[in-house]
Each structure stands twice: as structure tokens, then as C-alpha cells.
Scaffold this motif. Sequence first.
Motif, PDB file in Angstrom:
ATOM      1  N   THR A 155      -9.272   6.054   2.522  1.00 19.11           N
ATOM      2  CA  THR A 155      -8.059   5.409   3.019  1.00 19.11           C
ATOM      3  C   THR A 155      -8.408   4.160   3.816  1.00 19.11           C
ATOM      4  O   THR A 155      -7.747   3.116   3.680  1.00 19.11           O
ATOM      5  CB  THR A 155      -7.255   6.379   3.894  1.00 19.11           C
ATOM      6  OG1 THR A 155      -6.900   7.524   3.116  1.00 19.11           O
ATOM      7  CG2 THR A 155      -5.996   5.724   4.432  1.00 19.11           C
ATOM      8  N   TRP A 189       0.848  -1.197   0.000  1.00 17.20           N
ATOM      9  CA  TRP A 189       0.000   0.000   0.000  1.00 17.20           C
ATOM     10  C   TRP A 189       0.877   1.238   0.000  1.00 17.20           C
ATOM     11  O   TRP A 189       1.845   1.339   0.745  1.00 17.20           O
ATOM     12  CB  TRP A 189      -0.889   0.016   1.232  1.00 17.20           C
ATOM     13  CG  TRP A 189      -1.946   1.092   1.220  1.00 17.20           C
ATOM     14  CD1 TRP A 189      -3.221   0.978   0.771  1.00 17.20           C
ATOM     15  CD2 TRP A 189      -1.815   2.444   1.701  1.00 17.20           C
ATOM     16  NE1 TRP A 189      -3.900   2.161   0.925  1.00 17.20           N
ATOM     17  CE2 TRP A 189      -3.055   3.090   1.499  1.00 17.20           C
ATOM     18  CE3 TRP A 189      -0.769   3.168   2.273  1.00 17.20           C
ATOM     19  CZ2 TRP A 189      -3.285   4.407   1.851  1.00 17.20           C
ATOM     20  CZ3 TRP A 189      -0.990   4.500   2.618  1.00 17.20           C
ATOM     21  CH2 TRP A 189      -2.233   5.100   2.411  1.00 17.20           C
ATOM     22  N   GLY A 229       0.276   5.672  -0.473  1.00 14.87           N
ATOM     23  CA  GLY A 229      -0.697   6.745  -0.639  1.00 14.87           C
ATOM     24  C   GLY A 229      -0.530   7.744   0.478  1.00 14.87           C
ATOM     25  O   GLY A 229       0.340   7.625   1.340  1.00 14.87           O
ATOM     26  N   SER A 256      -9.296   1.444   1.410  1.00 16.14           N
ATOM     27  CA  SER A 256      -8.117   1.014   0.666  1.00 16.14           C
ATOM     28  C   SER A 256      -7.196   0.151   1.524  1.00 16.14           C
ATOM     29  O   SER A 256      -6.682  -0.881   1.071  1.00 16.14           O
ATOM     30  CB  SER A 256      -7.368   2.250   0.148  1.00 16.14           C
ATOM     31  OG  SER A 256      -6.191   1.875  -0.528  1.00 16.14           O
ATOM     32  N   ARG A 293      -1.254   9.376   3.859  1.00 10.29           N
ATOM     33  CA  ARG A 293      -1.676   8.781   5.127  1.00 10.29           C
ATOM     34  C   ARG A 293      -2.681   9.695   5.821  1.00 10.29           C
ATOM     35  O   ARG A 293      -2.331  10.527   6.654  1.00 10.29           O
ATOM     36  CB  ARG A 293      -0.460   8.489   6.005  1.00 10.29           C
ATOM     37  CG  ARG A 293       0.508   7.511   5.346  1.00 10.29           C
ATOM     38  CD  ARG A 293       1.702   7.181   6.224  1.00 10.29           C
ATOM     39  NE  ARG A 293       2.654   6.348   5.495  1.00 10.29           N
ATOM     40  CZ  ARG A 293       3.775   5.857   6.014  1.00 10.29           C
ATOM     41  NH1 ARG A 293       4.086   6.126   7.285  1.00 10.29           N
ATOM     42  NH2 ARG A 293       4.588   5.109   5.280  1.00 10.29           N
ATOM     43  N   ARG A 294      -3.939   9.513   5.444  1.00 13.53           N
ATOM     44  CA  ARG A 294      -5.030  10.324   5.977  1.00 13.53           C
ATOM     45  C   ARG A 294      -6.046   9.422   6.651  1.00 13.53           C
ATOM     46  O   ARG A 294      -6.239   8.277   6.253  1.00 13.53           O
ATOM     47  CB  ARG A 294      -5.710  11.107   4.857  1.00 13.53           C
ATOM     48  CG  ARG A 294      -4.791  12.059   4.103  1.00 13.53           C
ATOM     49  CD  ARG A 294      -5.542  12.762   2.984  1.00 13.53           C
ATOM     50  NE  ARG A 294      -6.107  11.804   2.025  1.00 13.53           N
ATOM     51  CZ  ARG A 294      -6.757  12.138   0.924  1.00 13.53           C
ATOM     52  NH1 ARG A 294      -6.975  13.414   0.653  1.00 13.53           N
ATOM     53  NH2 ARG A 294      -7.199  11.215   0.099  1.00 13.53           N
TER      54      ARG A 294
END
Length: 298
Positions: free
Chosen positions: A38, A28, A30, A41, A32-33
Motif C-alpha cells: 500500500t 487511488w 484499494g 502504491s 486501506r492497510r
Amino acid sequence: MAHDTASAARTAVAPQLDLDAYLARISWSGERRADADTLRSLHRAHLRGIPFENVQALLGSAPSLALPDLEAKLVRGRRGGYCFEHNTLFAAVLEAFGFGVTRLAARVRVGGGSAIRPRTHMLLLVEVAGEDGGSYLADVGFGAVGGLYEAIPLVPETEARDGVRRHRLLREPHHGLEDLWVLQAFQDGEWADQYAFNREPYEPADFEVINWHIATNPRSPFSHTLYAQRTTAETHLALSGRTLVETYADGTREERSLAEEPGGAVDTEEAIRLLSEEFGIELPPGTRLPAARRTSGS
């Protein structure tokens, strides 16, 4: 004051976690939120990246739920785990991202008919802030094809198509402090109960007891039957004892049986090869899988 207490129970202090190693394990990347996209995902990536298996319980001991041990086994080792391992690790990951997490326990209903089973399955209630916020059900450790592929909103009577799977949450009258939530999956043309739960928080100490019971009680199927699962975007591969079932996105299935040694044990050589090649599970050298024990119930 009551709100502060509830918040404290909902979000534990996140223990030290090698988040970079975990994210590499599940492939993974992306931003980091702590938002809903998120969460969904991460949920998908965890299911695809780390298999389900109960080999340690089958060999006679309860797996450790300490975060360093979970990292050694599920993140750095080519191994998997069952619900307490997966969801304990995933809860720590979500808290590191900034989500609020409540650890819950459910009564599994798959294959149980009308019997009331104990609360032996761990799942997570995740709070998401912002305009797409609210409460979500997350569960990366359910040992059945009806498990969640993505986290879904905790909203009753609303169908969620999480990836290739269909789920919904229903409310069911209960004599406790709140009605039950029931997770259903659409299987073989109809809705089927997977498990039932409420929002009472469970603590790590509670899961230590449940984990020991599930791993060591001779009546528990996890103590005498080999289970492994691997989820992809298109298929779900499940091994139960000697039976291997591959379920495709359209619901069709293929099934075959593993060879059996004298005395009822799964052929160790075939099983170890299968676990490695098909599930991505590497067992320690010299592992011998015991014969299935006959029980009067589970």
C-alpha cells in the motif's frame, strides 16, 4: 520510557484530513492497510496525480503548510507544490492509514559538487509493521528526475528498482551521532548522489522556518526561477526557467526552450498554457511570472 518518547516523536497525531478527496485526486482505490504494498502504491499514485511547482514562492510568498490550505491547493485545486507541501500532505495521509511517520530533513547534493548545503529538503521515514515490515524512505516532493518513484526499504547497499527508476542507499561516515544515509539514483550510466540525511526527527515548526527561507531568500533558486515537474509511469517532464526537458524510461531526453519576454521573463502566456496542458497546473487568472533575478549563488 525512552522507547515511548521515540515513538511519540516518530508518529504525530494525525490532523483532520479529507482522505476520500485526496484518494480521488490521486486516482487511488484499494484496501486501506498500513503495509508495504500500500505504501508503494500510494507513493506512485501521489507522484502521478499531483505535480511539483513553486509558483507561489516565485510570486514572493511562502506557501502555507497548514493541512486545510494544502488540501485546498493540492487536493481540491488544480495545483501542485514543492517538497514541504507534498511531504507534509503525504505524511498526514500515511498517518491516517496507520503508518508510523518521522519527518526528516536532507542536504541536497544534486548539482552541488563538494559544497555542503543546509538541510532544506523534507523527506519521510515510514515504519511498516508485519512480516514485510521495517523502515522505508518515502519522498513524493523531490524536485529532480532522480527522485523516488516508490518508497524503498531503509537498507544500505541494496539496489531498489522502484518502477522505471533505480536507487540505492549508502552509509557515509559522519562526525555526528550516526553515519549519514545517502540516496543515489542511477543516471547516465553511473550512480549519482541525490541527497544525504540522518534519522533525527524534525518537527512542523522546523519546516515552517526552512519553508520561509527557501521561498523568500533571494539567494534561493525557488524564489527566482520557475520550476515544475510531472511524473508518469513512462516519462518525467521538468521545467526549469525557460528550459523544458522530457526524460524517458530508457534515459533519453528531449529539450526545448520557452519564449522570453523583454527583460528576461518567461513568456507568461506560453508558460501558463504549458503548465496547464502539460503539467495539469491551473494558475489564478491574471498571474504574471516575474523575470528571473540574477544571483551570486543559491
